[in-house]
Design a protein around this motif. Structure first.
Motif, short mmCIF file in Angstrom:
data_model
loop_
_atom_site.label_atom_id
_atom_site.label_comp_id
_atom_site.label_asym_id
_atom_site.label_seq_id
_atom_site.Cartn_x
_atom_site.Cartn_y
_atom_site.Cartn_z
N LYS A 6 28.79 82.97 60.84
CA LYS A 6 28.05 83.82 61.68
C LYS A 6 28.38 85.42 61.12
N ILE A 7 29.72 85.81 60.79
CA ILE A 7 30.03 87.10 60.33
C ILE A 7 28.91 87.29 58.84
N ALA A 8 29.21 86.03 58.05
CA ALA A 8 28.38 86.23 56.95
C ALA A 8 26.99 86.35 56.90
N ASP A 45 25.03 99.46 62.90
CA ASP A 45 24.22 98.24 63.59
C ASP A 45 24.98 97.72 64.92
N PRO A 46 24.69 98.09 66.12
CA PRO A 46 25.40 97.94 67.25
C PRO A 46 25.68 96.46 67.48
N GLU A 47 24.56 95.47 67.19
CA GLU A 47 24.99 94.17 67.38
C GLU A 47 26.09 93.43 66.09
N VAL A 48 25.74 93.98 65.09
CA VAL A 48 26.76 93.36 64.02
C VAL A 48 28.19 93.82 64.40
N ARG A 49 28.15 95.31 64.50
CA ARG A 49 29.64 95.96 64.91
C ARG A 49 30.36 95.12 66.16
N SER A 50 29.46 94.89 67.15
CA SER A 50 30.14 93.97 68.31
C SER A 50 30.77 92.69 67.80
N ASP A 51 29.91 91.81 66.98
CA ASP A 51 30.46 90.70 66.41
C ASP A 51 31.55 91.00 65.62
N ILE A 52 31.76 92.26 64.55
CA ILE A 52 32.92 92.02 63.87
C ILE A 52 34.11 92.66 64.74
N ILE A 179 29.91 83.25 52.29
CA ILE A 179 28.68 84.23 52.00
C ILE A 179 27.73 83.91 50.76
N ALA A 180 28.08 83.52 49.79
CA ALA A 180 27.50 82.95 48.75
C ALA A 180 26.42 81.92 49.19
N ALA A 181 27.16 80.84 49.82
CA ALA A 181 26.61 79.53 50.43
C ALA A 181 25.48 79.88 51.28
N LYS A 182 25.70 80.83 52.16
CA LYS A 182 24.75 81.41 53.15
C LYS A 182 23.81 81.96 52.60
N ALA A 183 23.92 82.93 51.55
CA ALA A 183 22.95 83.71 51.01
C ALA A 183 21.81 82.67 50.22
N GLY A 184 22.42 81.40 49.54
CA GLY A 184 21.79 80.54 48.93
C GLY A 184 20.61 79.90 50.13
#
Length: 212
Positions: A6-8, A45-52, A179-184
């Motif tokens: 999710k964070i990736a 980014d409020p949504e991403v900031r909240s997740d982090i 992150i690399a896997a998710k990017a692919g």
């Protein structure tokens, strides 16, 4: 979806971690890199900031339940330590890269008592040199450093070895492999470029991955 995935996905979406294997970035050291990281973008980014921040709070509760104080690294870790500290109801402060040359000449900002159990909040770990300097400053001030909580880690050999040698634990919300896997998977990079990304991470000074 796991927390790491999710964070990736969040970091890729806002280009806080941005891959460009076909046109590498150049680090200050001169090393060519297929990845650019700027986790400061997560604050915008409020949504991403909240997740982090909720992720950091949960991760600290899970791994460092005895934490009494959060200490951010200057400057990138300060806001994350502040917001996470608010969510957890914990005091926070931060460690400067060097002592001030005026006033009280503090290097540690915020109240810290000898013996307090501290978690260092960091945005990114590569070779771990700067964050271990922060740990040393806190230990010299009498703190009991439980470990580090970071947003993202490369998992570079040099960084892992330094942390192990220093006896310092780090836990991260996500890492380079995820992150690399998710990017692919999501088309941020071509599938065949994922191997290049891992080759870079495994040996940043070897540029044979470029064009290979």
């Amino acid at each position: 979806m796991t927390r790491e995935e999710k964070i990736a996905k969040d970091l890729l979406k806002i280009k806080a971690v941005f891959f460009r294997p076909e046109e590498p970035f150049t680090w200050a050291s001169g090393i060519k890199s297929p990845v650019y990281c700027d986790n400061r973008l997560t604050l915008s980014d409020p949504e991403v900031r909240s997740d982090i921040e909720n992720g950091l709070a949960d991760m600290i509760r899970e791994n460092y339940p005895e934490a009494e104080v959060l200490m951010g690294t200057a400057t990138a870790g300060i806001a994350h330590a502040a917001i996470t500290g608010y969510l957890m109801g914990l005091p926070m402060g931060y460690v400067r890269s060097g002592a001030k040359d005026h006033g009280r000449q503090n290097q540690i900002e915020g109240k810290l008592l000898p013996g307090q159990k501290v978690v260092v909040v960091e945005d990114l770990i590569s070779t771990a040199g700067s964050v271990l300097e922060v740990v040393d400053v806190l230990k010299s001030a009498g703190a009991e450093v439980l470990g580090i909580a970071s947003i993202f880690t490369y998992g570079m050999k040099k960084g892992l070895e330094r942390l192990k040698s220093a006896g310092v634990r780090n836990v991260s919300l996500t890492n380079f492999d995820v992150i690399a896997a998710k990017a692919g998977e999501e088309g941020y990079v071509r599938g065949e470029d994922v191997e290049k990304l891992i080759r870079f991470r495994n040996n940043p000074s070897d540029e044979s991955w470029i064009g290979g």
